[in-house]
Write a protein that holds these residues in place. Structure first.
Motif, PDB file in Angstrom:
ATOM      1  N   MET A  40       0.823  -1.198   0.000  1.00  0.00           N
ATOM      2  CA  MET A  40       0.000   0.000   0.000  1.00  0.00           C
ATOM      3  C   MET A  40       0.864   1.259   0.000  1.00  0.00           C
ATOM      4  SD  MET A  40      -3.138  -0.956   2.578  1.00  0.00           S
ATOM      5  CE  MET A  40      -3.830   0.668   2.381  1.00  0.00           C
ATOM      6  N   ILE A  41       1.900   1.272   0.841  1.00  0.00           N
ATOM      7  CA  ILE A  41       2.765   2.457   0.914  1.00  0.00           C
ATOM      8  C   ILE A  41       3.560   2.621  -0.375  1.00  0.00           C
ATOM      9  CG2 ILE A  41       4.677   3.520   2.165  1.00  0.00           C
ATOM     10  CD1 ILE A  41       3.695   2.028   4.667  1.00  0.00           C
ATOM     11  N   ALA A  42       3.993   1.499  -0.975  1.00  0.00           N
ATOM     12  CA  ALA A  42       4.722   1.568  -2.248  1.00  0.00           C
ATOM     13  C   ALA A  42       3.845   2.175  -3.342  1.00  0.00           C
ATOM     14  CB  ALA A  42       5.202   0.179  -2.650  1.00  0.00           C
ATOM     15  N   ILE A  43       2.577   1.777  -3.395  1.00  0.00           N
ATOM     16  CA  ILE A  43       1.640   2.356  -4.373  1.00  0.00           C
ATOM     17  C   ILE A  43       1.458   3.841  -4.117  1.00  0.00           C
ATOM     18  CG2 ILE A  43      -0.763   2.342  -5.138  1.00  0.00           C
ATOM     19  CD1 ILE A  43      -0.774  -0.678  -4.657  1.00  0.00           C
ATOM     20  N   LEU A  44       1.434   4.233  -2.839  1.00  0.00           N
ATOM     21  CA  LEU A  44       1.280   5.639  -2.481  1.00  0.00           C
ATOM     22  C   LEU A  44       2.514   6.459  -2.876  1.00  0.00           C
ATOM     23  CD1 LEU A  44      -0.586   7.668  -1.022  1.00  0.00           C
ATOM     24  CD2 LEU A  44       0.626   7.115   1.089  1.00  0.00           C
ATOM     25  N   LEU A  45       3.704   5.884  -2.714  1.00  0.00           N
ATOM     26  CA  LEU A  45       4.950   6.602  -3.017  1.00  0.00           C
ATOM     27  C   LEU A  45       5.321   6.553  -4.493  1.00  0.00           C
ATOM     28  CD1 LEU A  45       7.237   5.515  -0.031  1.00  0.00           C
ATOM     29  CD2 LEU A  45       6.028   7.680  -0.311  1.00  0.00           C
ATOM     30  N   ASN A  46       4.700   5.663  -5.254  1.00  0.00           N
ATOM     31  CA  ASN A  46       5.096   5.471  -6.653  1.00  0.00           C
ATOM     32  C   ASN A  46       5.022   6.751  -7.497  1.00  0.00           C
ATOM     33  OD1 ASN A  46       5.777   3.656  -8.943  1.00  0.00           O
ATOM     34  ND2 ASN A  46       3.723   4.216  -9.628  1.00  0.00           N
ATOM     35  N   PRO A  47       3.968   7.588  -7.382  1.00  0.00           N
ATOM     36  CA  PRO A  47       3.959   8.835  -8.168  1.00  0.00           C
ATOM     37  C   PRO A  47       5.144   9.745  -7.852  1.00  0.00           C
ATOM     38  CG  PRO A  47       1.769   8.380  -7.302  1.00  0.00           C
ATOM     39  CD  PRO A  47       2.700   7.410  -6.649  1.00  0.00           C
ATOM     40  N   PHE A  48       5.552   9.822  -6.586  1.00  0.00           N
ATOM     41  CA  PHE A  48       6.701  10.656  -6.210  1.00  0.00           C
ATOM     42  C   PHE A  48       7.994  10.092  -6.792  1.00  0.00           C
ATOM     43  CE2 PHE A  48       9.758  12.218  -2.865  1.00  0.00           C
ATOM     44  CZ  PHE A  48       9.734  13.537  -3.290  1.00  0.00           C
ATOM     45  N   VAL A  49       8.117   8.760  -6.788  1.00  0.00           N
ATOM     46  CA  VAL A  49       9.286   8.122  -7.399  1.00  0.00           C
ATOM     47  C   VAL A  49       9.336   8.417  -8.889  1.00  0.00           C
ATOM     48  CG1 VAL A  49      10.399   5.904  -7.902  1.00  0.00           C
ATOM     49  CG2 VAL A  49       9.379   6.292  -5.654  1.00  0.00           C
ATOM     50  N   ASN A  50       8.205   8.301  -9.566  1.00  0.00           N
ATOM     51  CA  ASN A  50       8.147   8.595 -11.000  1.00  0.00           C
ATOM     52  C   ASN A  50       8.474  10.056 -11.288  1.00  0.00           C
ATOM     53  OD1 ASN A  50       7.409   5.949 -11.541  1.00  0.00           O
ATOM     54  ND2 ASN A  50       5.222   6.391 -11.531  1.00  0.00           N
ATOM     55  N   PHE A  51       8.008  10.959 -10.411  1.00  0.00           N
ATOM     56  CA  PHE A  51       8.306  12.386 -10.575  1.00  0.00           C
ATOM     57  C   PHE A  51       9.808  12.639 -10.487  1.00  0.00           C
ATOM     58  CE2 PHE A  51       9.213  16.416  -8.385  1.00  0.00           C
ATOM     59  CZ  PHE A  51       8.738  17.321  -9.325  1.00  0.00           C
ATOM     60  N   LEU A  52      10.466  12.050  -9.497  1.00  0.00           N
ATOM     61  CA  LEU A  52      11.912  12.229  -9.350  1.00  0.00           C
ATOM     62  C   LEU A  52      12.663  11.595 -10.521  1.00  0.00           C
ATOM     63  CD1 LEU A  52      12.362  11.495  -5.520  1.00  0.00           C
ATOM     64  CD2 LEU A  52      12.326  13.724  -6.662  1.00  0.00           C
ATOM     65  N   HIS A  53      12.159  10.443 -10.989  1.00  0.00           N
ATOM     66  CA  HIS A  53      12.817   9.761 -12.107  1.00  0.00           C
ATOM     67  C   HIS A  53      12.715  10.596 -13.388  1.00  0.00           C
ATOM     68  CE1 HIS A  53      14.656   6.419 -14.116  1.00  0.00           C
ATOM     69  NE2 HIS A  53      13.619   6.210 -14.904  1.00  0.00           N
ATOM     70  N   ARG A  54      11.566  11.292 -13.566  1.00  0.00           N
ATOM     71  CA  ARG A  54      11.412  12.162 -14.744  1.00  0.00           C
ATOM     72  C   ARG A  54      12.351  13.366 -14.685  1.00  0.00           C
ATOM     73  NH1 ARG A  54       5.806  10.985 -14.076  1.00  0.00           N
ATOM     74  NH2 ARG A  54       5.543  12.934 -12.913  1.00  0.00           N
ATOM     75  N   LYS A  55      12.809  13.711 -13.482  1.00  0.00           N
ATOM     76  CA  LYS A  55      13.761  14.799 -13.308  1.00  0.00           C
ATOM     77  C   LYS A  55      15.211  14.332 -13.481  1.00  0.00           C
ATOM     78  CE  LYS A  55      10.624  17.856 -12.344  1.00  0.00           C
ATOM     79  NZ  LYS A  55      10.354  18.989 -13.269  1.00  0.00           N
ATOM     80  N   ILE A  63      13.933   6.180  -5.318  1.00  0.00           N
ATOM     81  CA  ILE A  63      13.238   5.329  -4.338  1.00  0.00           C
ATOM     82  C   ILE A  63      13.744   5.629  -2.931  1.00  0.00           C
ATOM     83  CG2 ILE A  63      12.849   2.949  -3.592  1.00  0.00           C
ATOM     84  CD1 ILE A  63      13.070   2.120  -6.544  1.00  0.00           C
ATOM     85  N   GLY A  64      15.079   5.780  -2.800  1.00  0.00           N
ATOM     86  CA  GLY A  64      15.655   6.088  -1.485  1.00  0.00           C
ATOM     87  C   GLY A  64      15.170   7.419  -0.944  1.00  0.00           C
ATOM     88  N   LEU A  65      15.085   8.443  -1.796  1.00  0.00           N
ATOM     89  CA  LEU A  65      14.596   9.756  -1.354  1.00  0.00           C
ATOM     90  C   LEU A  65      13.123   9.686  -0.952  1.00  0.00           C
ATOM     91  CD1 LEU A  65      16.292  12.099  -3.995  1.00  0.00           C
ATOM     92  CD2 LEU A  65      16.868  11.881  -1.571  1.00  0.00           C
TER      93      LEU A  65
END
Length: 376
Positions: A40-55, A63-65
């Motif tokens: 559940m938490i991974a699904i919640l954090l996934n948009p933030f991970v994708n945002f950082l990856h696009r940067k 993922i660590g951040l």
């Protein structure tokens, strides 16, 4: 030619499969509970991970951040609660003395009005303590399980986010290629439902904590902020948590104040807050994606508590929401999706059948009358 088995055989196999599934969940709860929370938490954090990856940030660093941000947020909440608990602990001795005096007066009242001797009351208390020992042991087990979860959660979350593409490809390849679009729809709606539920739950908890604390501060209840936050956290457990949340400030007011006016005002204030929560906050914030009816919610929360304890009570609602999404997309399971939902039809099938039959009969009688009239 497909062989059809009798209903009693199919129902027995289905029931046996459900019992076996629940038994496995119960036996493996120490592994499955942190894994479920991590998912559940991974699904919640996934948009933030994708945002950082696009940067242009390396995926592992992203993922660590994201994990660091989540840990700092939880640490901030825990620090705030612990600071409030420290204020409470400074006066625990005084509160203990007042509670002991109040309890002694209550014992004398029982002895005076119901002829229940102090020795008999002490015997009942000992018996009650013996009956609560298994519950205390279970609570300690829950605390130890929480400590192990603290260690396992970050590892699970990191690995789920790291292997996200591998997991998704597995889910697509398990099903036939013709079902790829349906699988994609189910996964997308599951992700949206869980993200909506978690974010909505957080917003709801903040609003309820503010309302609880404000009401208790106005009423002059000691430790208002601590009790308001605890009440909001307990409110995460629908129906059951709200009852416990009201009991705590009532207990503190009973110990620290004279009379019973404050207690009645606390009940009134919390009932108003619960009304706002149930009729405004939950429908518009928490249940915006998938709506589960109240009967199923209550039953599944109790079942989740029986299998996985407090964690199961929390996880049961999003679990049923995911099941409803799947049931609504599978032809043979759509009736199960309807029974989980909150939409109540105007007529049931039996009434519709009777209504159609009566209409057909009326039409037939009307045609017969017209034929008879023409014949005359």
């Amino acid at each position: 030619m497909q062989k059809k088995y009798p209903f009693f055989f199919r129902s027995t196999v289905t029931l046996f499969g459900i019992i076996l599934f629940v038994y496995v969940l119960f036996v493996l709860r120490s592994i499955m509970v942190p894994l479920a929370f991590a998912l559940m938490i991974a699904i919640l954090l996934n948009p933030f991970v994708n945002f950082l990856h696009r940067k242009k940030i390396n995926r592992n660093i992203a993922i660590g951040l994201s994990l660091l941000f989540a840990i700092l947020f939880v640490a901030g909440v825990m620090y705030f609660i612990s600071s409030q608990v420290m204020k409470f602990s400074n006066n625990t001795a005084e509160l203990g003395d007042k509670f002991s005096l109040l309890f002694h007066n209550f014992q004398l009242w029982l002895q005076r009005n119901y002829s229940l001797s102090l020795a008999k009351q002490q015997q009942y208390l000992v018996e009650l303590g013996n009956s609560l020992k298994p519950l205390i042991g279970q609570t300690l087990g829950t605390v130890l399980g929480t400590l192990s979860m603290v260690v396992l959660l970050p590892i699970y979350i990191f690995l789920i986010l790291f292997y996200k593409t591998l997991i998704l490809n597995f889910l697509y390849e398990v099903f036939a290629e013709k079902n790829s679009e349906r699988v994609s729809t189910v996964l997308q709606e599951t992700k949206n439902a869980i993200q909506s539920y978690m974010v909505g739950l957080l917003i709801e908890a903040i609003i309820v904590a503010a309302l609880n604390s404000a009401a208790l501060l106005i009423l002059g209840v000691e430790y208002a902020i601590l009790l308001g936050v605890i009440g909001a956290l307990l409110n995460v457990l629908p129906y059951i948590g709200g009852i416990i949340a009201i009991a705590l400030p009532i207990l503190i007011a009973t110990v620290t104040k004279e009379g019973y006016t404050t207690q009645l005002l606390i009940i009134g204030a919390y009932l108003i807050i619960q009304f706002i929560d149930n009729n405004i906050l939950v429908p518009r914030i928490v249940s915006s994606q998938v709506k589960i009816n109240a009967l199923v919610s209550l039953v599944i929360i109790l079942l989740g508590g029986a299998v996985w304890g407090i964690s199961g009570m929390f996880l049961s609602v999003p679990f049923v929401a995911v099941l409803k999404i799947i049931f609504d997309r599978v032809e043979g399971l759509r009736p199960w999706g309807k029974i989980l939902g909150s939409e109540v039809p105007v007529y049931h099938k039996g009434q519709l059948w009777k209504l159609r039959r009566s209409r057909r009969r009326s039409l037939s009688e009307e045609i017969t009358e017209k034929v008879a009239e023409k014949g005359n």
